[in-house]
Design an enzyme around this catalytic site. Structure first.
Site, PDB file in Angstrom:
ATOM      1  N   LYS A  90     -15.935 -31.654   6.922  1.00 19.05           N
ATOM      2  CA  LYS A  90     -16.769 -31.510   6.445  1.00 19.05           C
ATOM      3  C   LYS A  90     -18.222 -31.378   7.027  1.00 19.05           C
ATOM      4  O   LYS A  90     -19.587 -30.560   7.545  1.00 19.05           O
ATOM      5  CB  LYS A  90     -16.644 -30.852   5.111  1.00 19.05           C
ATOM      6  CG  LYS A  90     -15.830 -29.550   4.489  1.00 19.05           C
ATOM      7  CD  LYS A  90     -15.643 -29.181   3.419  1.00 19.05           C
ATOM      8  CE  LYS A  90     -14.750 -28.086   3.620  1.00 19.05           C
ATOM      9  NZ  LYS A  90     -13.945 -26.999   2.185  1.00 19.05           N
ATOM     10  N   LYS A  92      -5.502 -27.007   9.143  1.00 17.44           N
ATOM     11  CA  LYS A  92      -4.866 -26.268   7.695  1.00 17.44           C
ATOM     12  C   LYS A  92      -5.521 -24.942   7.926  1.00 17.44           C
ATOM     13  O   LYS A  92      -7.038 -24.810   8.511  1.00 17.44           O
ATOM     14  CB  LYS A  92      -5.680 -27.229   6.766  1.00 17.44           C
ATOM     15  CG  LYS A  92      -6.043 -26.717   5.714  1.00 17.44           C
ATOM     16  CD  LYS A  92      -6.483 -27.313   4.125  1.00 17.44           C
ATOM     17  CE  LYS A  92      -7.998 -26.837   4.186  1.00 17.44           C
ATOM     18  NZ  LYS A  92      -8.135 -26.205   3.101  1.00 17.44           N
ATOM     19  N   LYS A 113     -10.817 -21.318   3.861  1.00 17.22           N
ATOM     20  CA  LYS A 113     -11.516 -20.259   3.762  1.00 17.22           C
ATOM     21  C   LYS A 113     -12.706 -20.083   4.476  1.00 17.22           C
ATOM     22  O   LYS A 113     -13.196 -19.331   5.523  1.00 17.22           O
ATOM     23  CB  LYS A 113     -11.860 -20.332   2.648  1.00 17.22           C
ATOM     24  CG  LYS A 113     -11.574 -19.499   0.959  1.00 17.22           C
ATOM     25  CD  LYS A 113     -11.294 -19.438   0.060  1.00 17.22           C
ATOM     26  CE  LYS A 113     -11.120 -20.954  -0.599  1.00 17.22           C
ATOM     27  NZ  LYS A 113     -11.162 -22.004  -1.320  1.00 17.22           N
TER      28      LYS A 113
END
Ligand code: AQP
Length: 327
Positions: free
Chosen positions: A114, A194, A197
């Protein structure tokens, strides 16, 4: 005091809840409610580790609470609450911060991924310690999560052991609990990534509140593999992912589905899968709409949840303060 084993888990209100979140986490939670003393949290403090629009965040917290209920969490069986409503989470985080080395956090895969995508905050770096505090406050035995969170639960175990050996026993050592099929649902557009969201390509993610037509379009456009066989195999990440979704939404074993489709093509398989997913999500969406009409009822459930959560967490935090010399 309950003799049942304790379960804690949570999801961030950081976007639209998707089928990966449902399969990896919530499907386990629903099944654990009768057997365990369960605490399920809307982890809003985790969501602000990346930038959020304040108005949208508040709406997302309520949406996620309603979706928890619509998916089958029962406030009579489980404690359902919002993380920021209980300040003990932030208080324990600071104490655990002071016990954690920078190197331990630098190794966290999720942070590395991230922080590459956007300018990383200190909160994003610190996220696994907040998660450790969430879990340890409730003297948790089991943490039902998807594969991506396993490393964070392992760090939680390390921190609990370190605290207990430095200051004396306070924390139970929790274990992660993951599904054998569905622990990591992949993006429909990139089976190496993956389902998430925050992923930029929304065609890769099936949201629980997607319309039937959107679900159908996304599944029909899902990336598949070369060849024609409908089998689960490491060489067929796209089809294996669709098989996992088929399995969870129908309750069939993977080998039963493989048999059912041994003479069929990808198109037929995807079209049937789309129908199964719509059949599975429609009652959840119907319940969600009904629950949203009673916002007062929802708020009451979260207030009661906060009170029950606080009763448990306060005891742990008091012990931590005493052991560390702060009281
Ligand atoms: N693709 C997935 N397959 C199986 N399980 C998954 N989970 C997340 N994605 C998948 C599990 O769902 C829970 C939600 O965790 P979270 O909201 O704290 O954040 P996350 O793990 O980072 O999930 P997302 O969807 O990728 O959210 P963003 O994009 O906001 O970071 C966890 O139990 C997780 O393992």
């Amino acid at each position: 005091m309950s003799s049942q084993k304790r379960v804690f888990s949570g999801i961030q209100p950081s976007g639209n809840l998707h089928l990966g979140n449902y399969i990896g986490a919530i499907s386990q939670w629903v099944n654990m409610q009768d057997q365990y003393d369960c605490f399920f949290c809307i982890v809003d403090l985790h969501a602000i580790t990346v930038s959020q629009d304040p108005q949208k965040l508040l709406a997302k917290i309520k949406e996620l609470a309603a979706l928890y209920l619509a998916c089958g969490l029962d406030p009579k069986k489980s404690t359902i609450f919002v993380q920021s409503h209980n300040p003990d989470h932030a208080s324990l985080t600071w104490i655990l911060d002071c016990l954690t080395s920078m190197g331990q956090l630098e190794r966290m895969t999720q942070y590395k991924t991230k922080s590459d995508q956007a300018g990383a905050s200190v909160g994003l770096f610190n996220y696994p310690i907040l998660m450790a505090a969430d879990i340890l406050l409730y003297q948790t035995d089991l943490v039902p999560v998807g594969q991506d969170q396993k490393q964070h639960v392992e760090l939680t175990r390390d921190l609990a052991q370190k605290f207990n050996s430095c200051f004396g026993p306070v924390f139970k050592i929790p274990k992660p609990k993951m599904l054998s099929v569905g622990a990591k649902i992949m993006s429909l557009q990139n089976p190496k990534q993956k389902m998430s969201k925050s992923s930029l390509d929304k065609r890769g993610t099936i949201d629980l509140l997607d319309s039937p037509q959107t679900i159908k379009n996304k599944i029909m456009a899902a990336v598949t593999d070369s060849g024609q066989e409908i089998i689960a195999s490491p060489n067929k990440p796209g089809i294996s992912n669709l098989l996992a979704i088929y399995s969870i939404t129908t309750g069939l074993e993977i080998n039963q589905i493989e048999k059912r489709y041994q003479d069929k093509n990808y198109g037929q398989f995807k079209s049937d899968l789309a129908q199964e997913v719509v059949k599975f999500l429609t009652p959840i969406q119907d319940r969600y709409r009904t629950i949203c009409q009673n916002q007062k009822g929802l708020a009451k459930i979260l207030t009661e949840g906060k009170q029950k959560a606080k009763e448990v967490s306060q005891k742990t935090l008091d012990q931590v303060y005493q052991k560390t010399g702060l009281r």
